[in-house]
Enzyme design. Structure first.
Site, PDB file in Angstrom:
ATOM      1  N   LYS A  15      27.853 -12.574   1.534  1.00  0.00           N
ATOM      2  CA  LYS A  15      29.046 -11.907   1.903  1.00  0.00           C
ATOM      3  C   LYS A  15      29.833 -13.051   3.054  1.00  0.00           C
ATOM      4  O   LYS A  15      31.102 -13.378   2.860  1.00  0.00           O
ATOM      5  CB  LYS A  15      29.264 -10.648   2.196  1.00  0.00           C
ATOM      6  CG  LYS A  15      29.001  -9.778   0.937  1.00  0.00           C
ATOM      7  CD  LYS A  15      28.548  -8.376   1.189  1.00  0.00           C
ATOM      8  CE  LYS A  15      27.999  -7.552  -0.058  1.00  0.00           C
ATOM      9  NZ  LYS A  15      27.536  -6.526   0.014  1.00  0.00           N
ATOM     10  N   GLN A  71      26.574  -2.182   4.313  1.00  0.00           N
ATOM     11  CA  GLN A  71      25.709  -2.307   3.534  1.00  0.00           C
ATOM     12  C   GLN A  71      24.603  -1.347   3.308  1.00  0.00           C
ATOM     13  O   GLN A  71      24.147  -0.479   3.947  1.00  0.00           O
ATOM     14  CB  GLN A  71      24.658  -3.816   4.035  1.00  0.00           C
ATOM     15  CG  GLN A  71      23.713  -4.488   2.760  1.00  0.00           C
ATOM     16  CD  GLN A  71      24.708  -4.910   1.545  1.00  0.00           C
ATOM     17  OE1 GLN A  71      25.678  -5.466   1.637  1.00  0.00           O
ATOM     18  NE2 GLN A  71      24.104  -4.461   0.333  1.00  0.00           N
ATOM     19  N   ASP A  82      35.096  -2.000  -0.147  1.00  0.00           N
ATOM     20  CA  ASP A  82      34.174  -1.669  -1.014  1.00  0.00           C
ATOM     21  C   ASP A  82      34.806  -0.547  -1.953  1.00  0.00           C
ATOM     22  O   ASP A  82      34.247  -0.448  -3.136  1.00  0.00           O
ATOM     23  CB  ASP A  82      32.924  -1.010  -0.314  1.00  0.00           C
ATOM     24  CG  ASP A  82      31.645  -2.020  -0.570  1.00  0.00           C
ATOM     25  OD1 ASP A  82      31.718  -2.820  -1.360  1.00  0.00           O
ATOM     26  OD2 ASP A  82      30.724  -1.726   0.066  1.00  0.00           O
TER      27      ASP A  82
END
Ligand code: NAP
Length: 282
Positions: free
Chosen positions: A52, A96, A119
């Site tokens: 990322k 995460q 997200d």
């Protein structure tokens, strides 16, 4: 022979578009910024987080990777998120997953400002997606829709079958196909006569996490097959949920694994971060 939907190529095209928009935004004095928090030492998570960061670098965005120890408390993590919510140089925040067991994932996701929830896992953004008014769509399903669009495949009026009902893939991709005017059926582990249902599909999306599960006899001639699965074989090779050897000859289009859906996920995260900076950034 099926058209191979090249996720690497499509992803590279989109990243080039994002990079051009980032460059323009930088001329105006703003740089999109993504913060990625990782708690603990999960090796797979570390690789995802590194990728990322690399993705941000590639398109000219600012990124900050915040590594916190396994024993970090929920309160400490929430305090870090509160700090990032306030920062003007950070437009997207991603935690995460999975988190260590002593931390409540839902509380953490809900602590991220919805305007920085790139997200799109927070309930408010899931609701916006249902209403068709979301600023951000969850990355893997958004990536699938982009693969279809850029391959000239429309869901309108099509029989769309999704195998899998997870919150991050199955349910949201079903919703997006519905929004795109598909007729959608969702299958899961309790579905009876699965092959009968999957054989109806004009567009079949498979997200179950079982190597080579969908075989040629489960697919209609000419179907579009999207394989979300990412399974490691004993020899370390990556393989999908679809048995490519028997399905590809019947499909009109298919995503390979690797090189299909996988490359799109981080690309959509970058696009969400850009959107966050454009829409809400100061
Ligand atoms: P998940 O949370 O484990 O969900 C799996 C789903 O598959 C569940 O809904 C389950 O049904 C269903 N299922 C399991 N066995 C089945 C069977 N025999 N017949 C029908 N349905 C069955 O998985 P996920 O997070 O959605 O991930 C799915 C796969 O996609 C994994 O391989 C994962 O690594 C991959 N993935 C890839 C990306 C990417 O970027 N390419 C992103 C996310 C995930 P129940 O609900 O009834 O248990």
């Amino acid at each position: 022979m099926a058209h191979i939907i090249d996720g690497k190529k499509i992803s590279a095209e989109i990243r080039a578009e994002i990079a051009a928009d980032v460059a323009k935004m930088k001329e105006g004095g703003k740089t999109p910024g993504l913060a990625v928090i990782i708690v603990g030492e999960n090796p797979a998570s570390k690789v995802y987080v590194r990728n990322k960061g690399k993705g941000c670098e590639e398109v000219g965005m600012y990124s900050e990777i915040i590594a916190m120890a396994e024993e970090t408390t929920e309160a400490e993590l929430l305090a870090k998120i509160a700090e990032l919510n306030e920062r003007c140089d950070i437009h997207g925040i991603l935690v995460q997953l999975p988190l260590p067991k002593h931390i409540n994932e839902r509380a953490v996701i809900e602590a991220i400002s919805p305007e920085k929830d790139v997200d799109a896992f927070a309930p408010v953004n899931i609701g916006e997606m249902m209403l068709g008014t979301a600023a951000f769509l969850p990355c893997t399903p958004a990536g699938i829709m982009e693969l279809l669009k850029r391959s000239g495949i429309s869901a309108e009026g099509k029989e769309c079958v999704v195998i899998g009902r997870s919150n991050i893939v199955g349910k949201p991709i079903a919703q997006l196909l519905l929004t795109a005017n598909g007729t959608v059926t969702i299958c899961h582990s309790r579905t009876k006569n699965l092959a009968e249902v999957t054989r109806r599909a004009d567009i079949l999306v498979v997200a179950i996490g079982k190597a080579d599960f969908v075989t040629g006899d489960m697919v209609k001639e000419g179907a579009v097959v999207i394989d979300v699965g990412m399974n490691r074989r004993a020899d370390g090779k990556l393989t999908g949920d679809v048995d490519y050897a028997t399905v590809e000859p019947k499909a009109s289009a298919i995503t390979p694994v690797p090189g299909g859906v996988g490359p799109m996920t981080i690309t959509m995260l970058l696009r969400n971060t850009l959107t966050a900076a454009e829409k809400y950034g100061k």
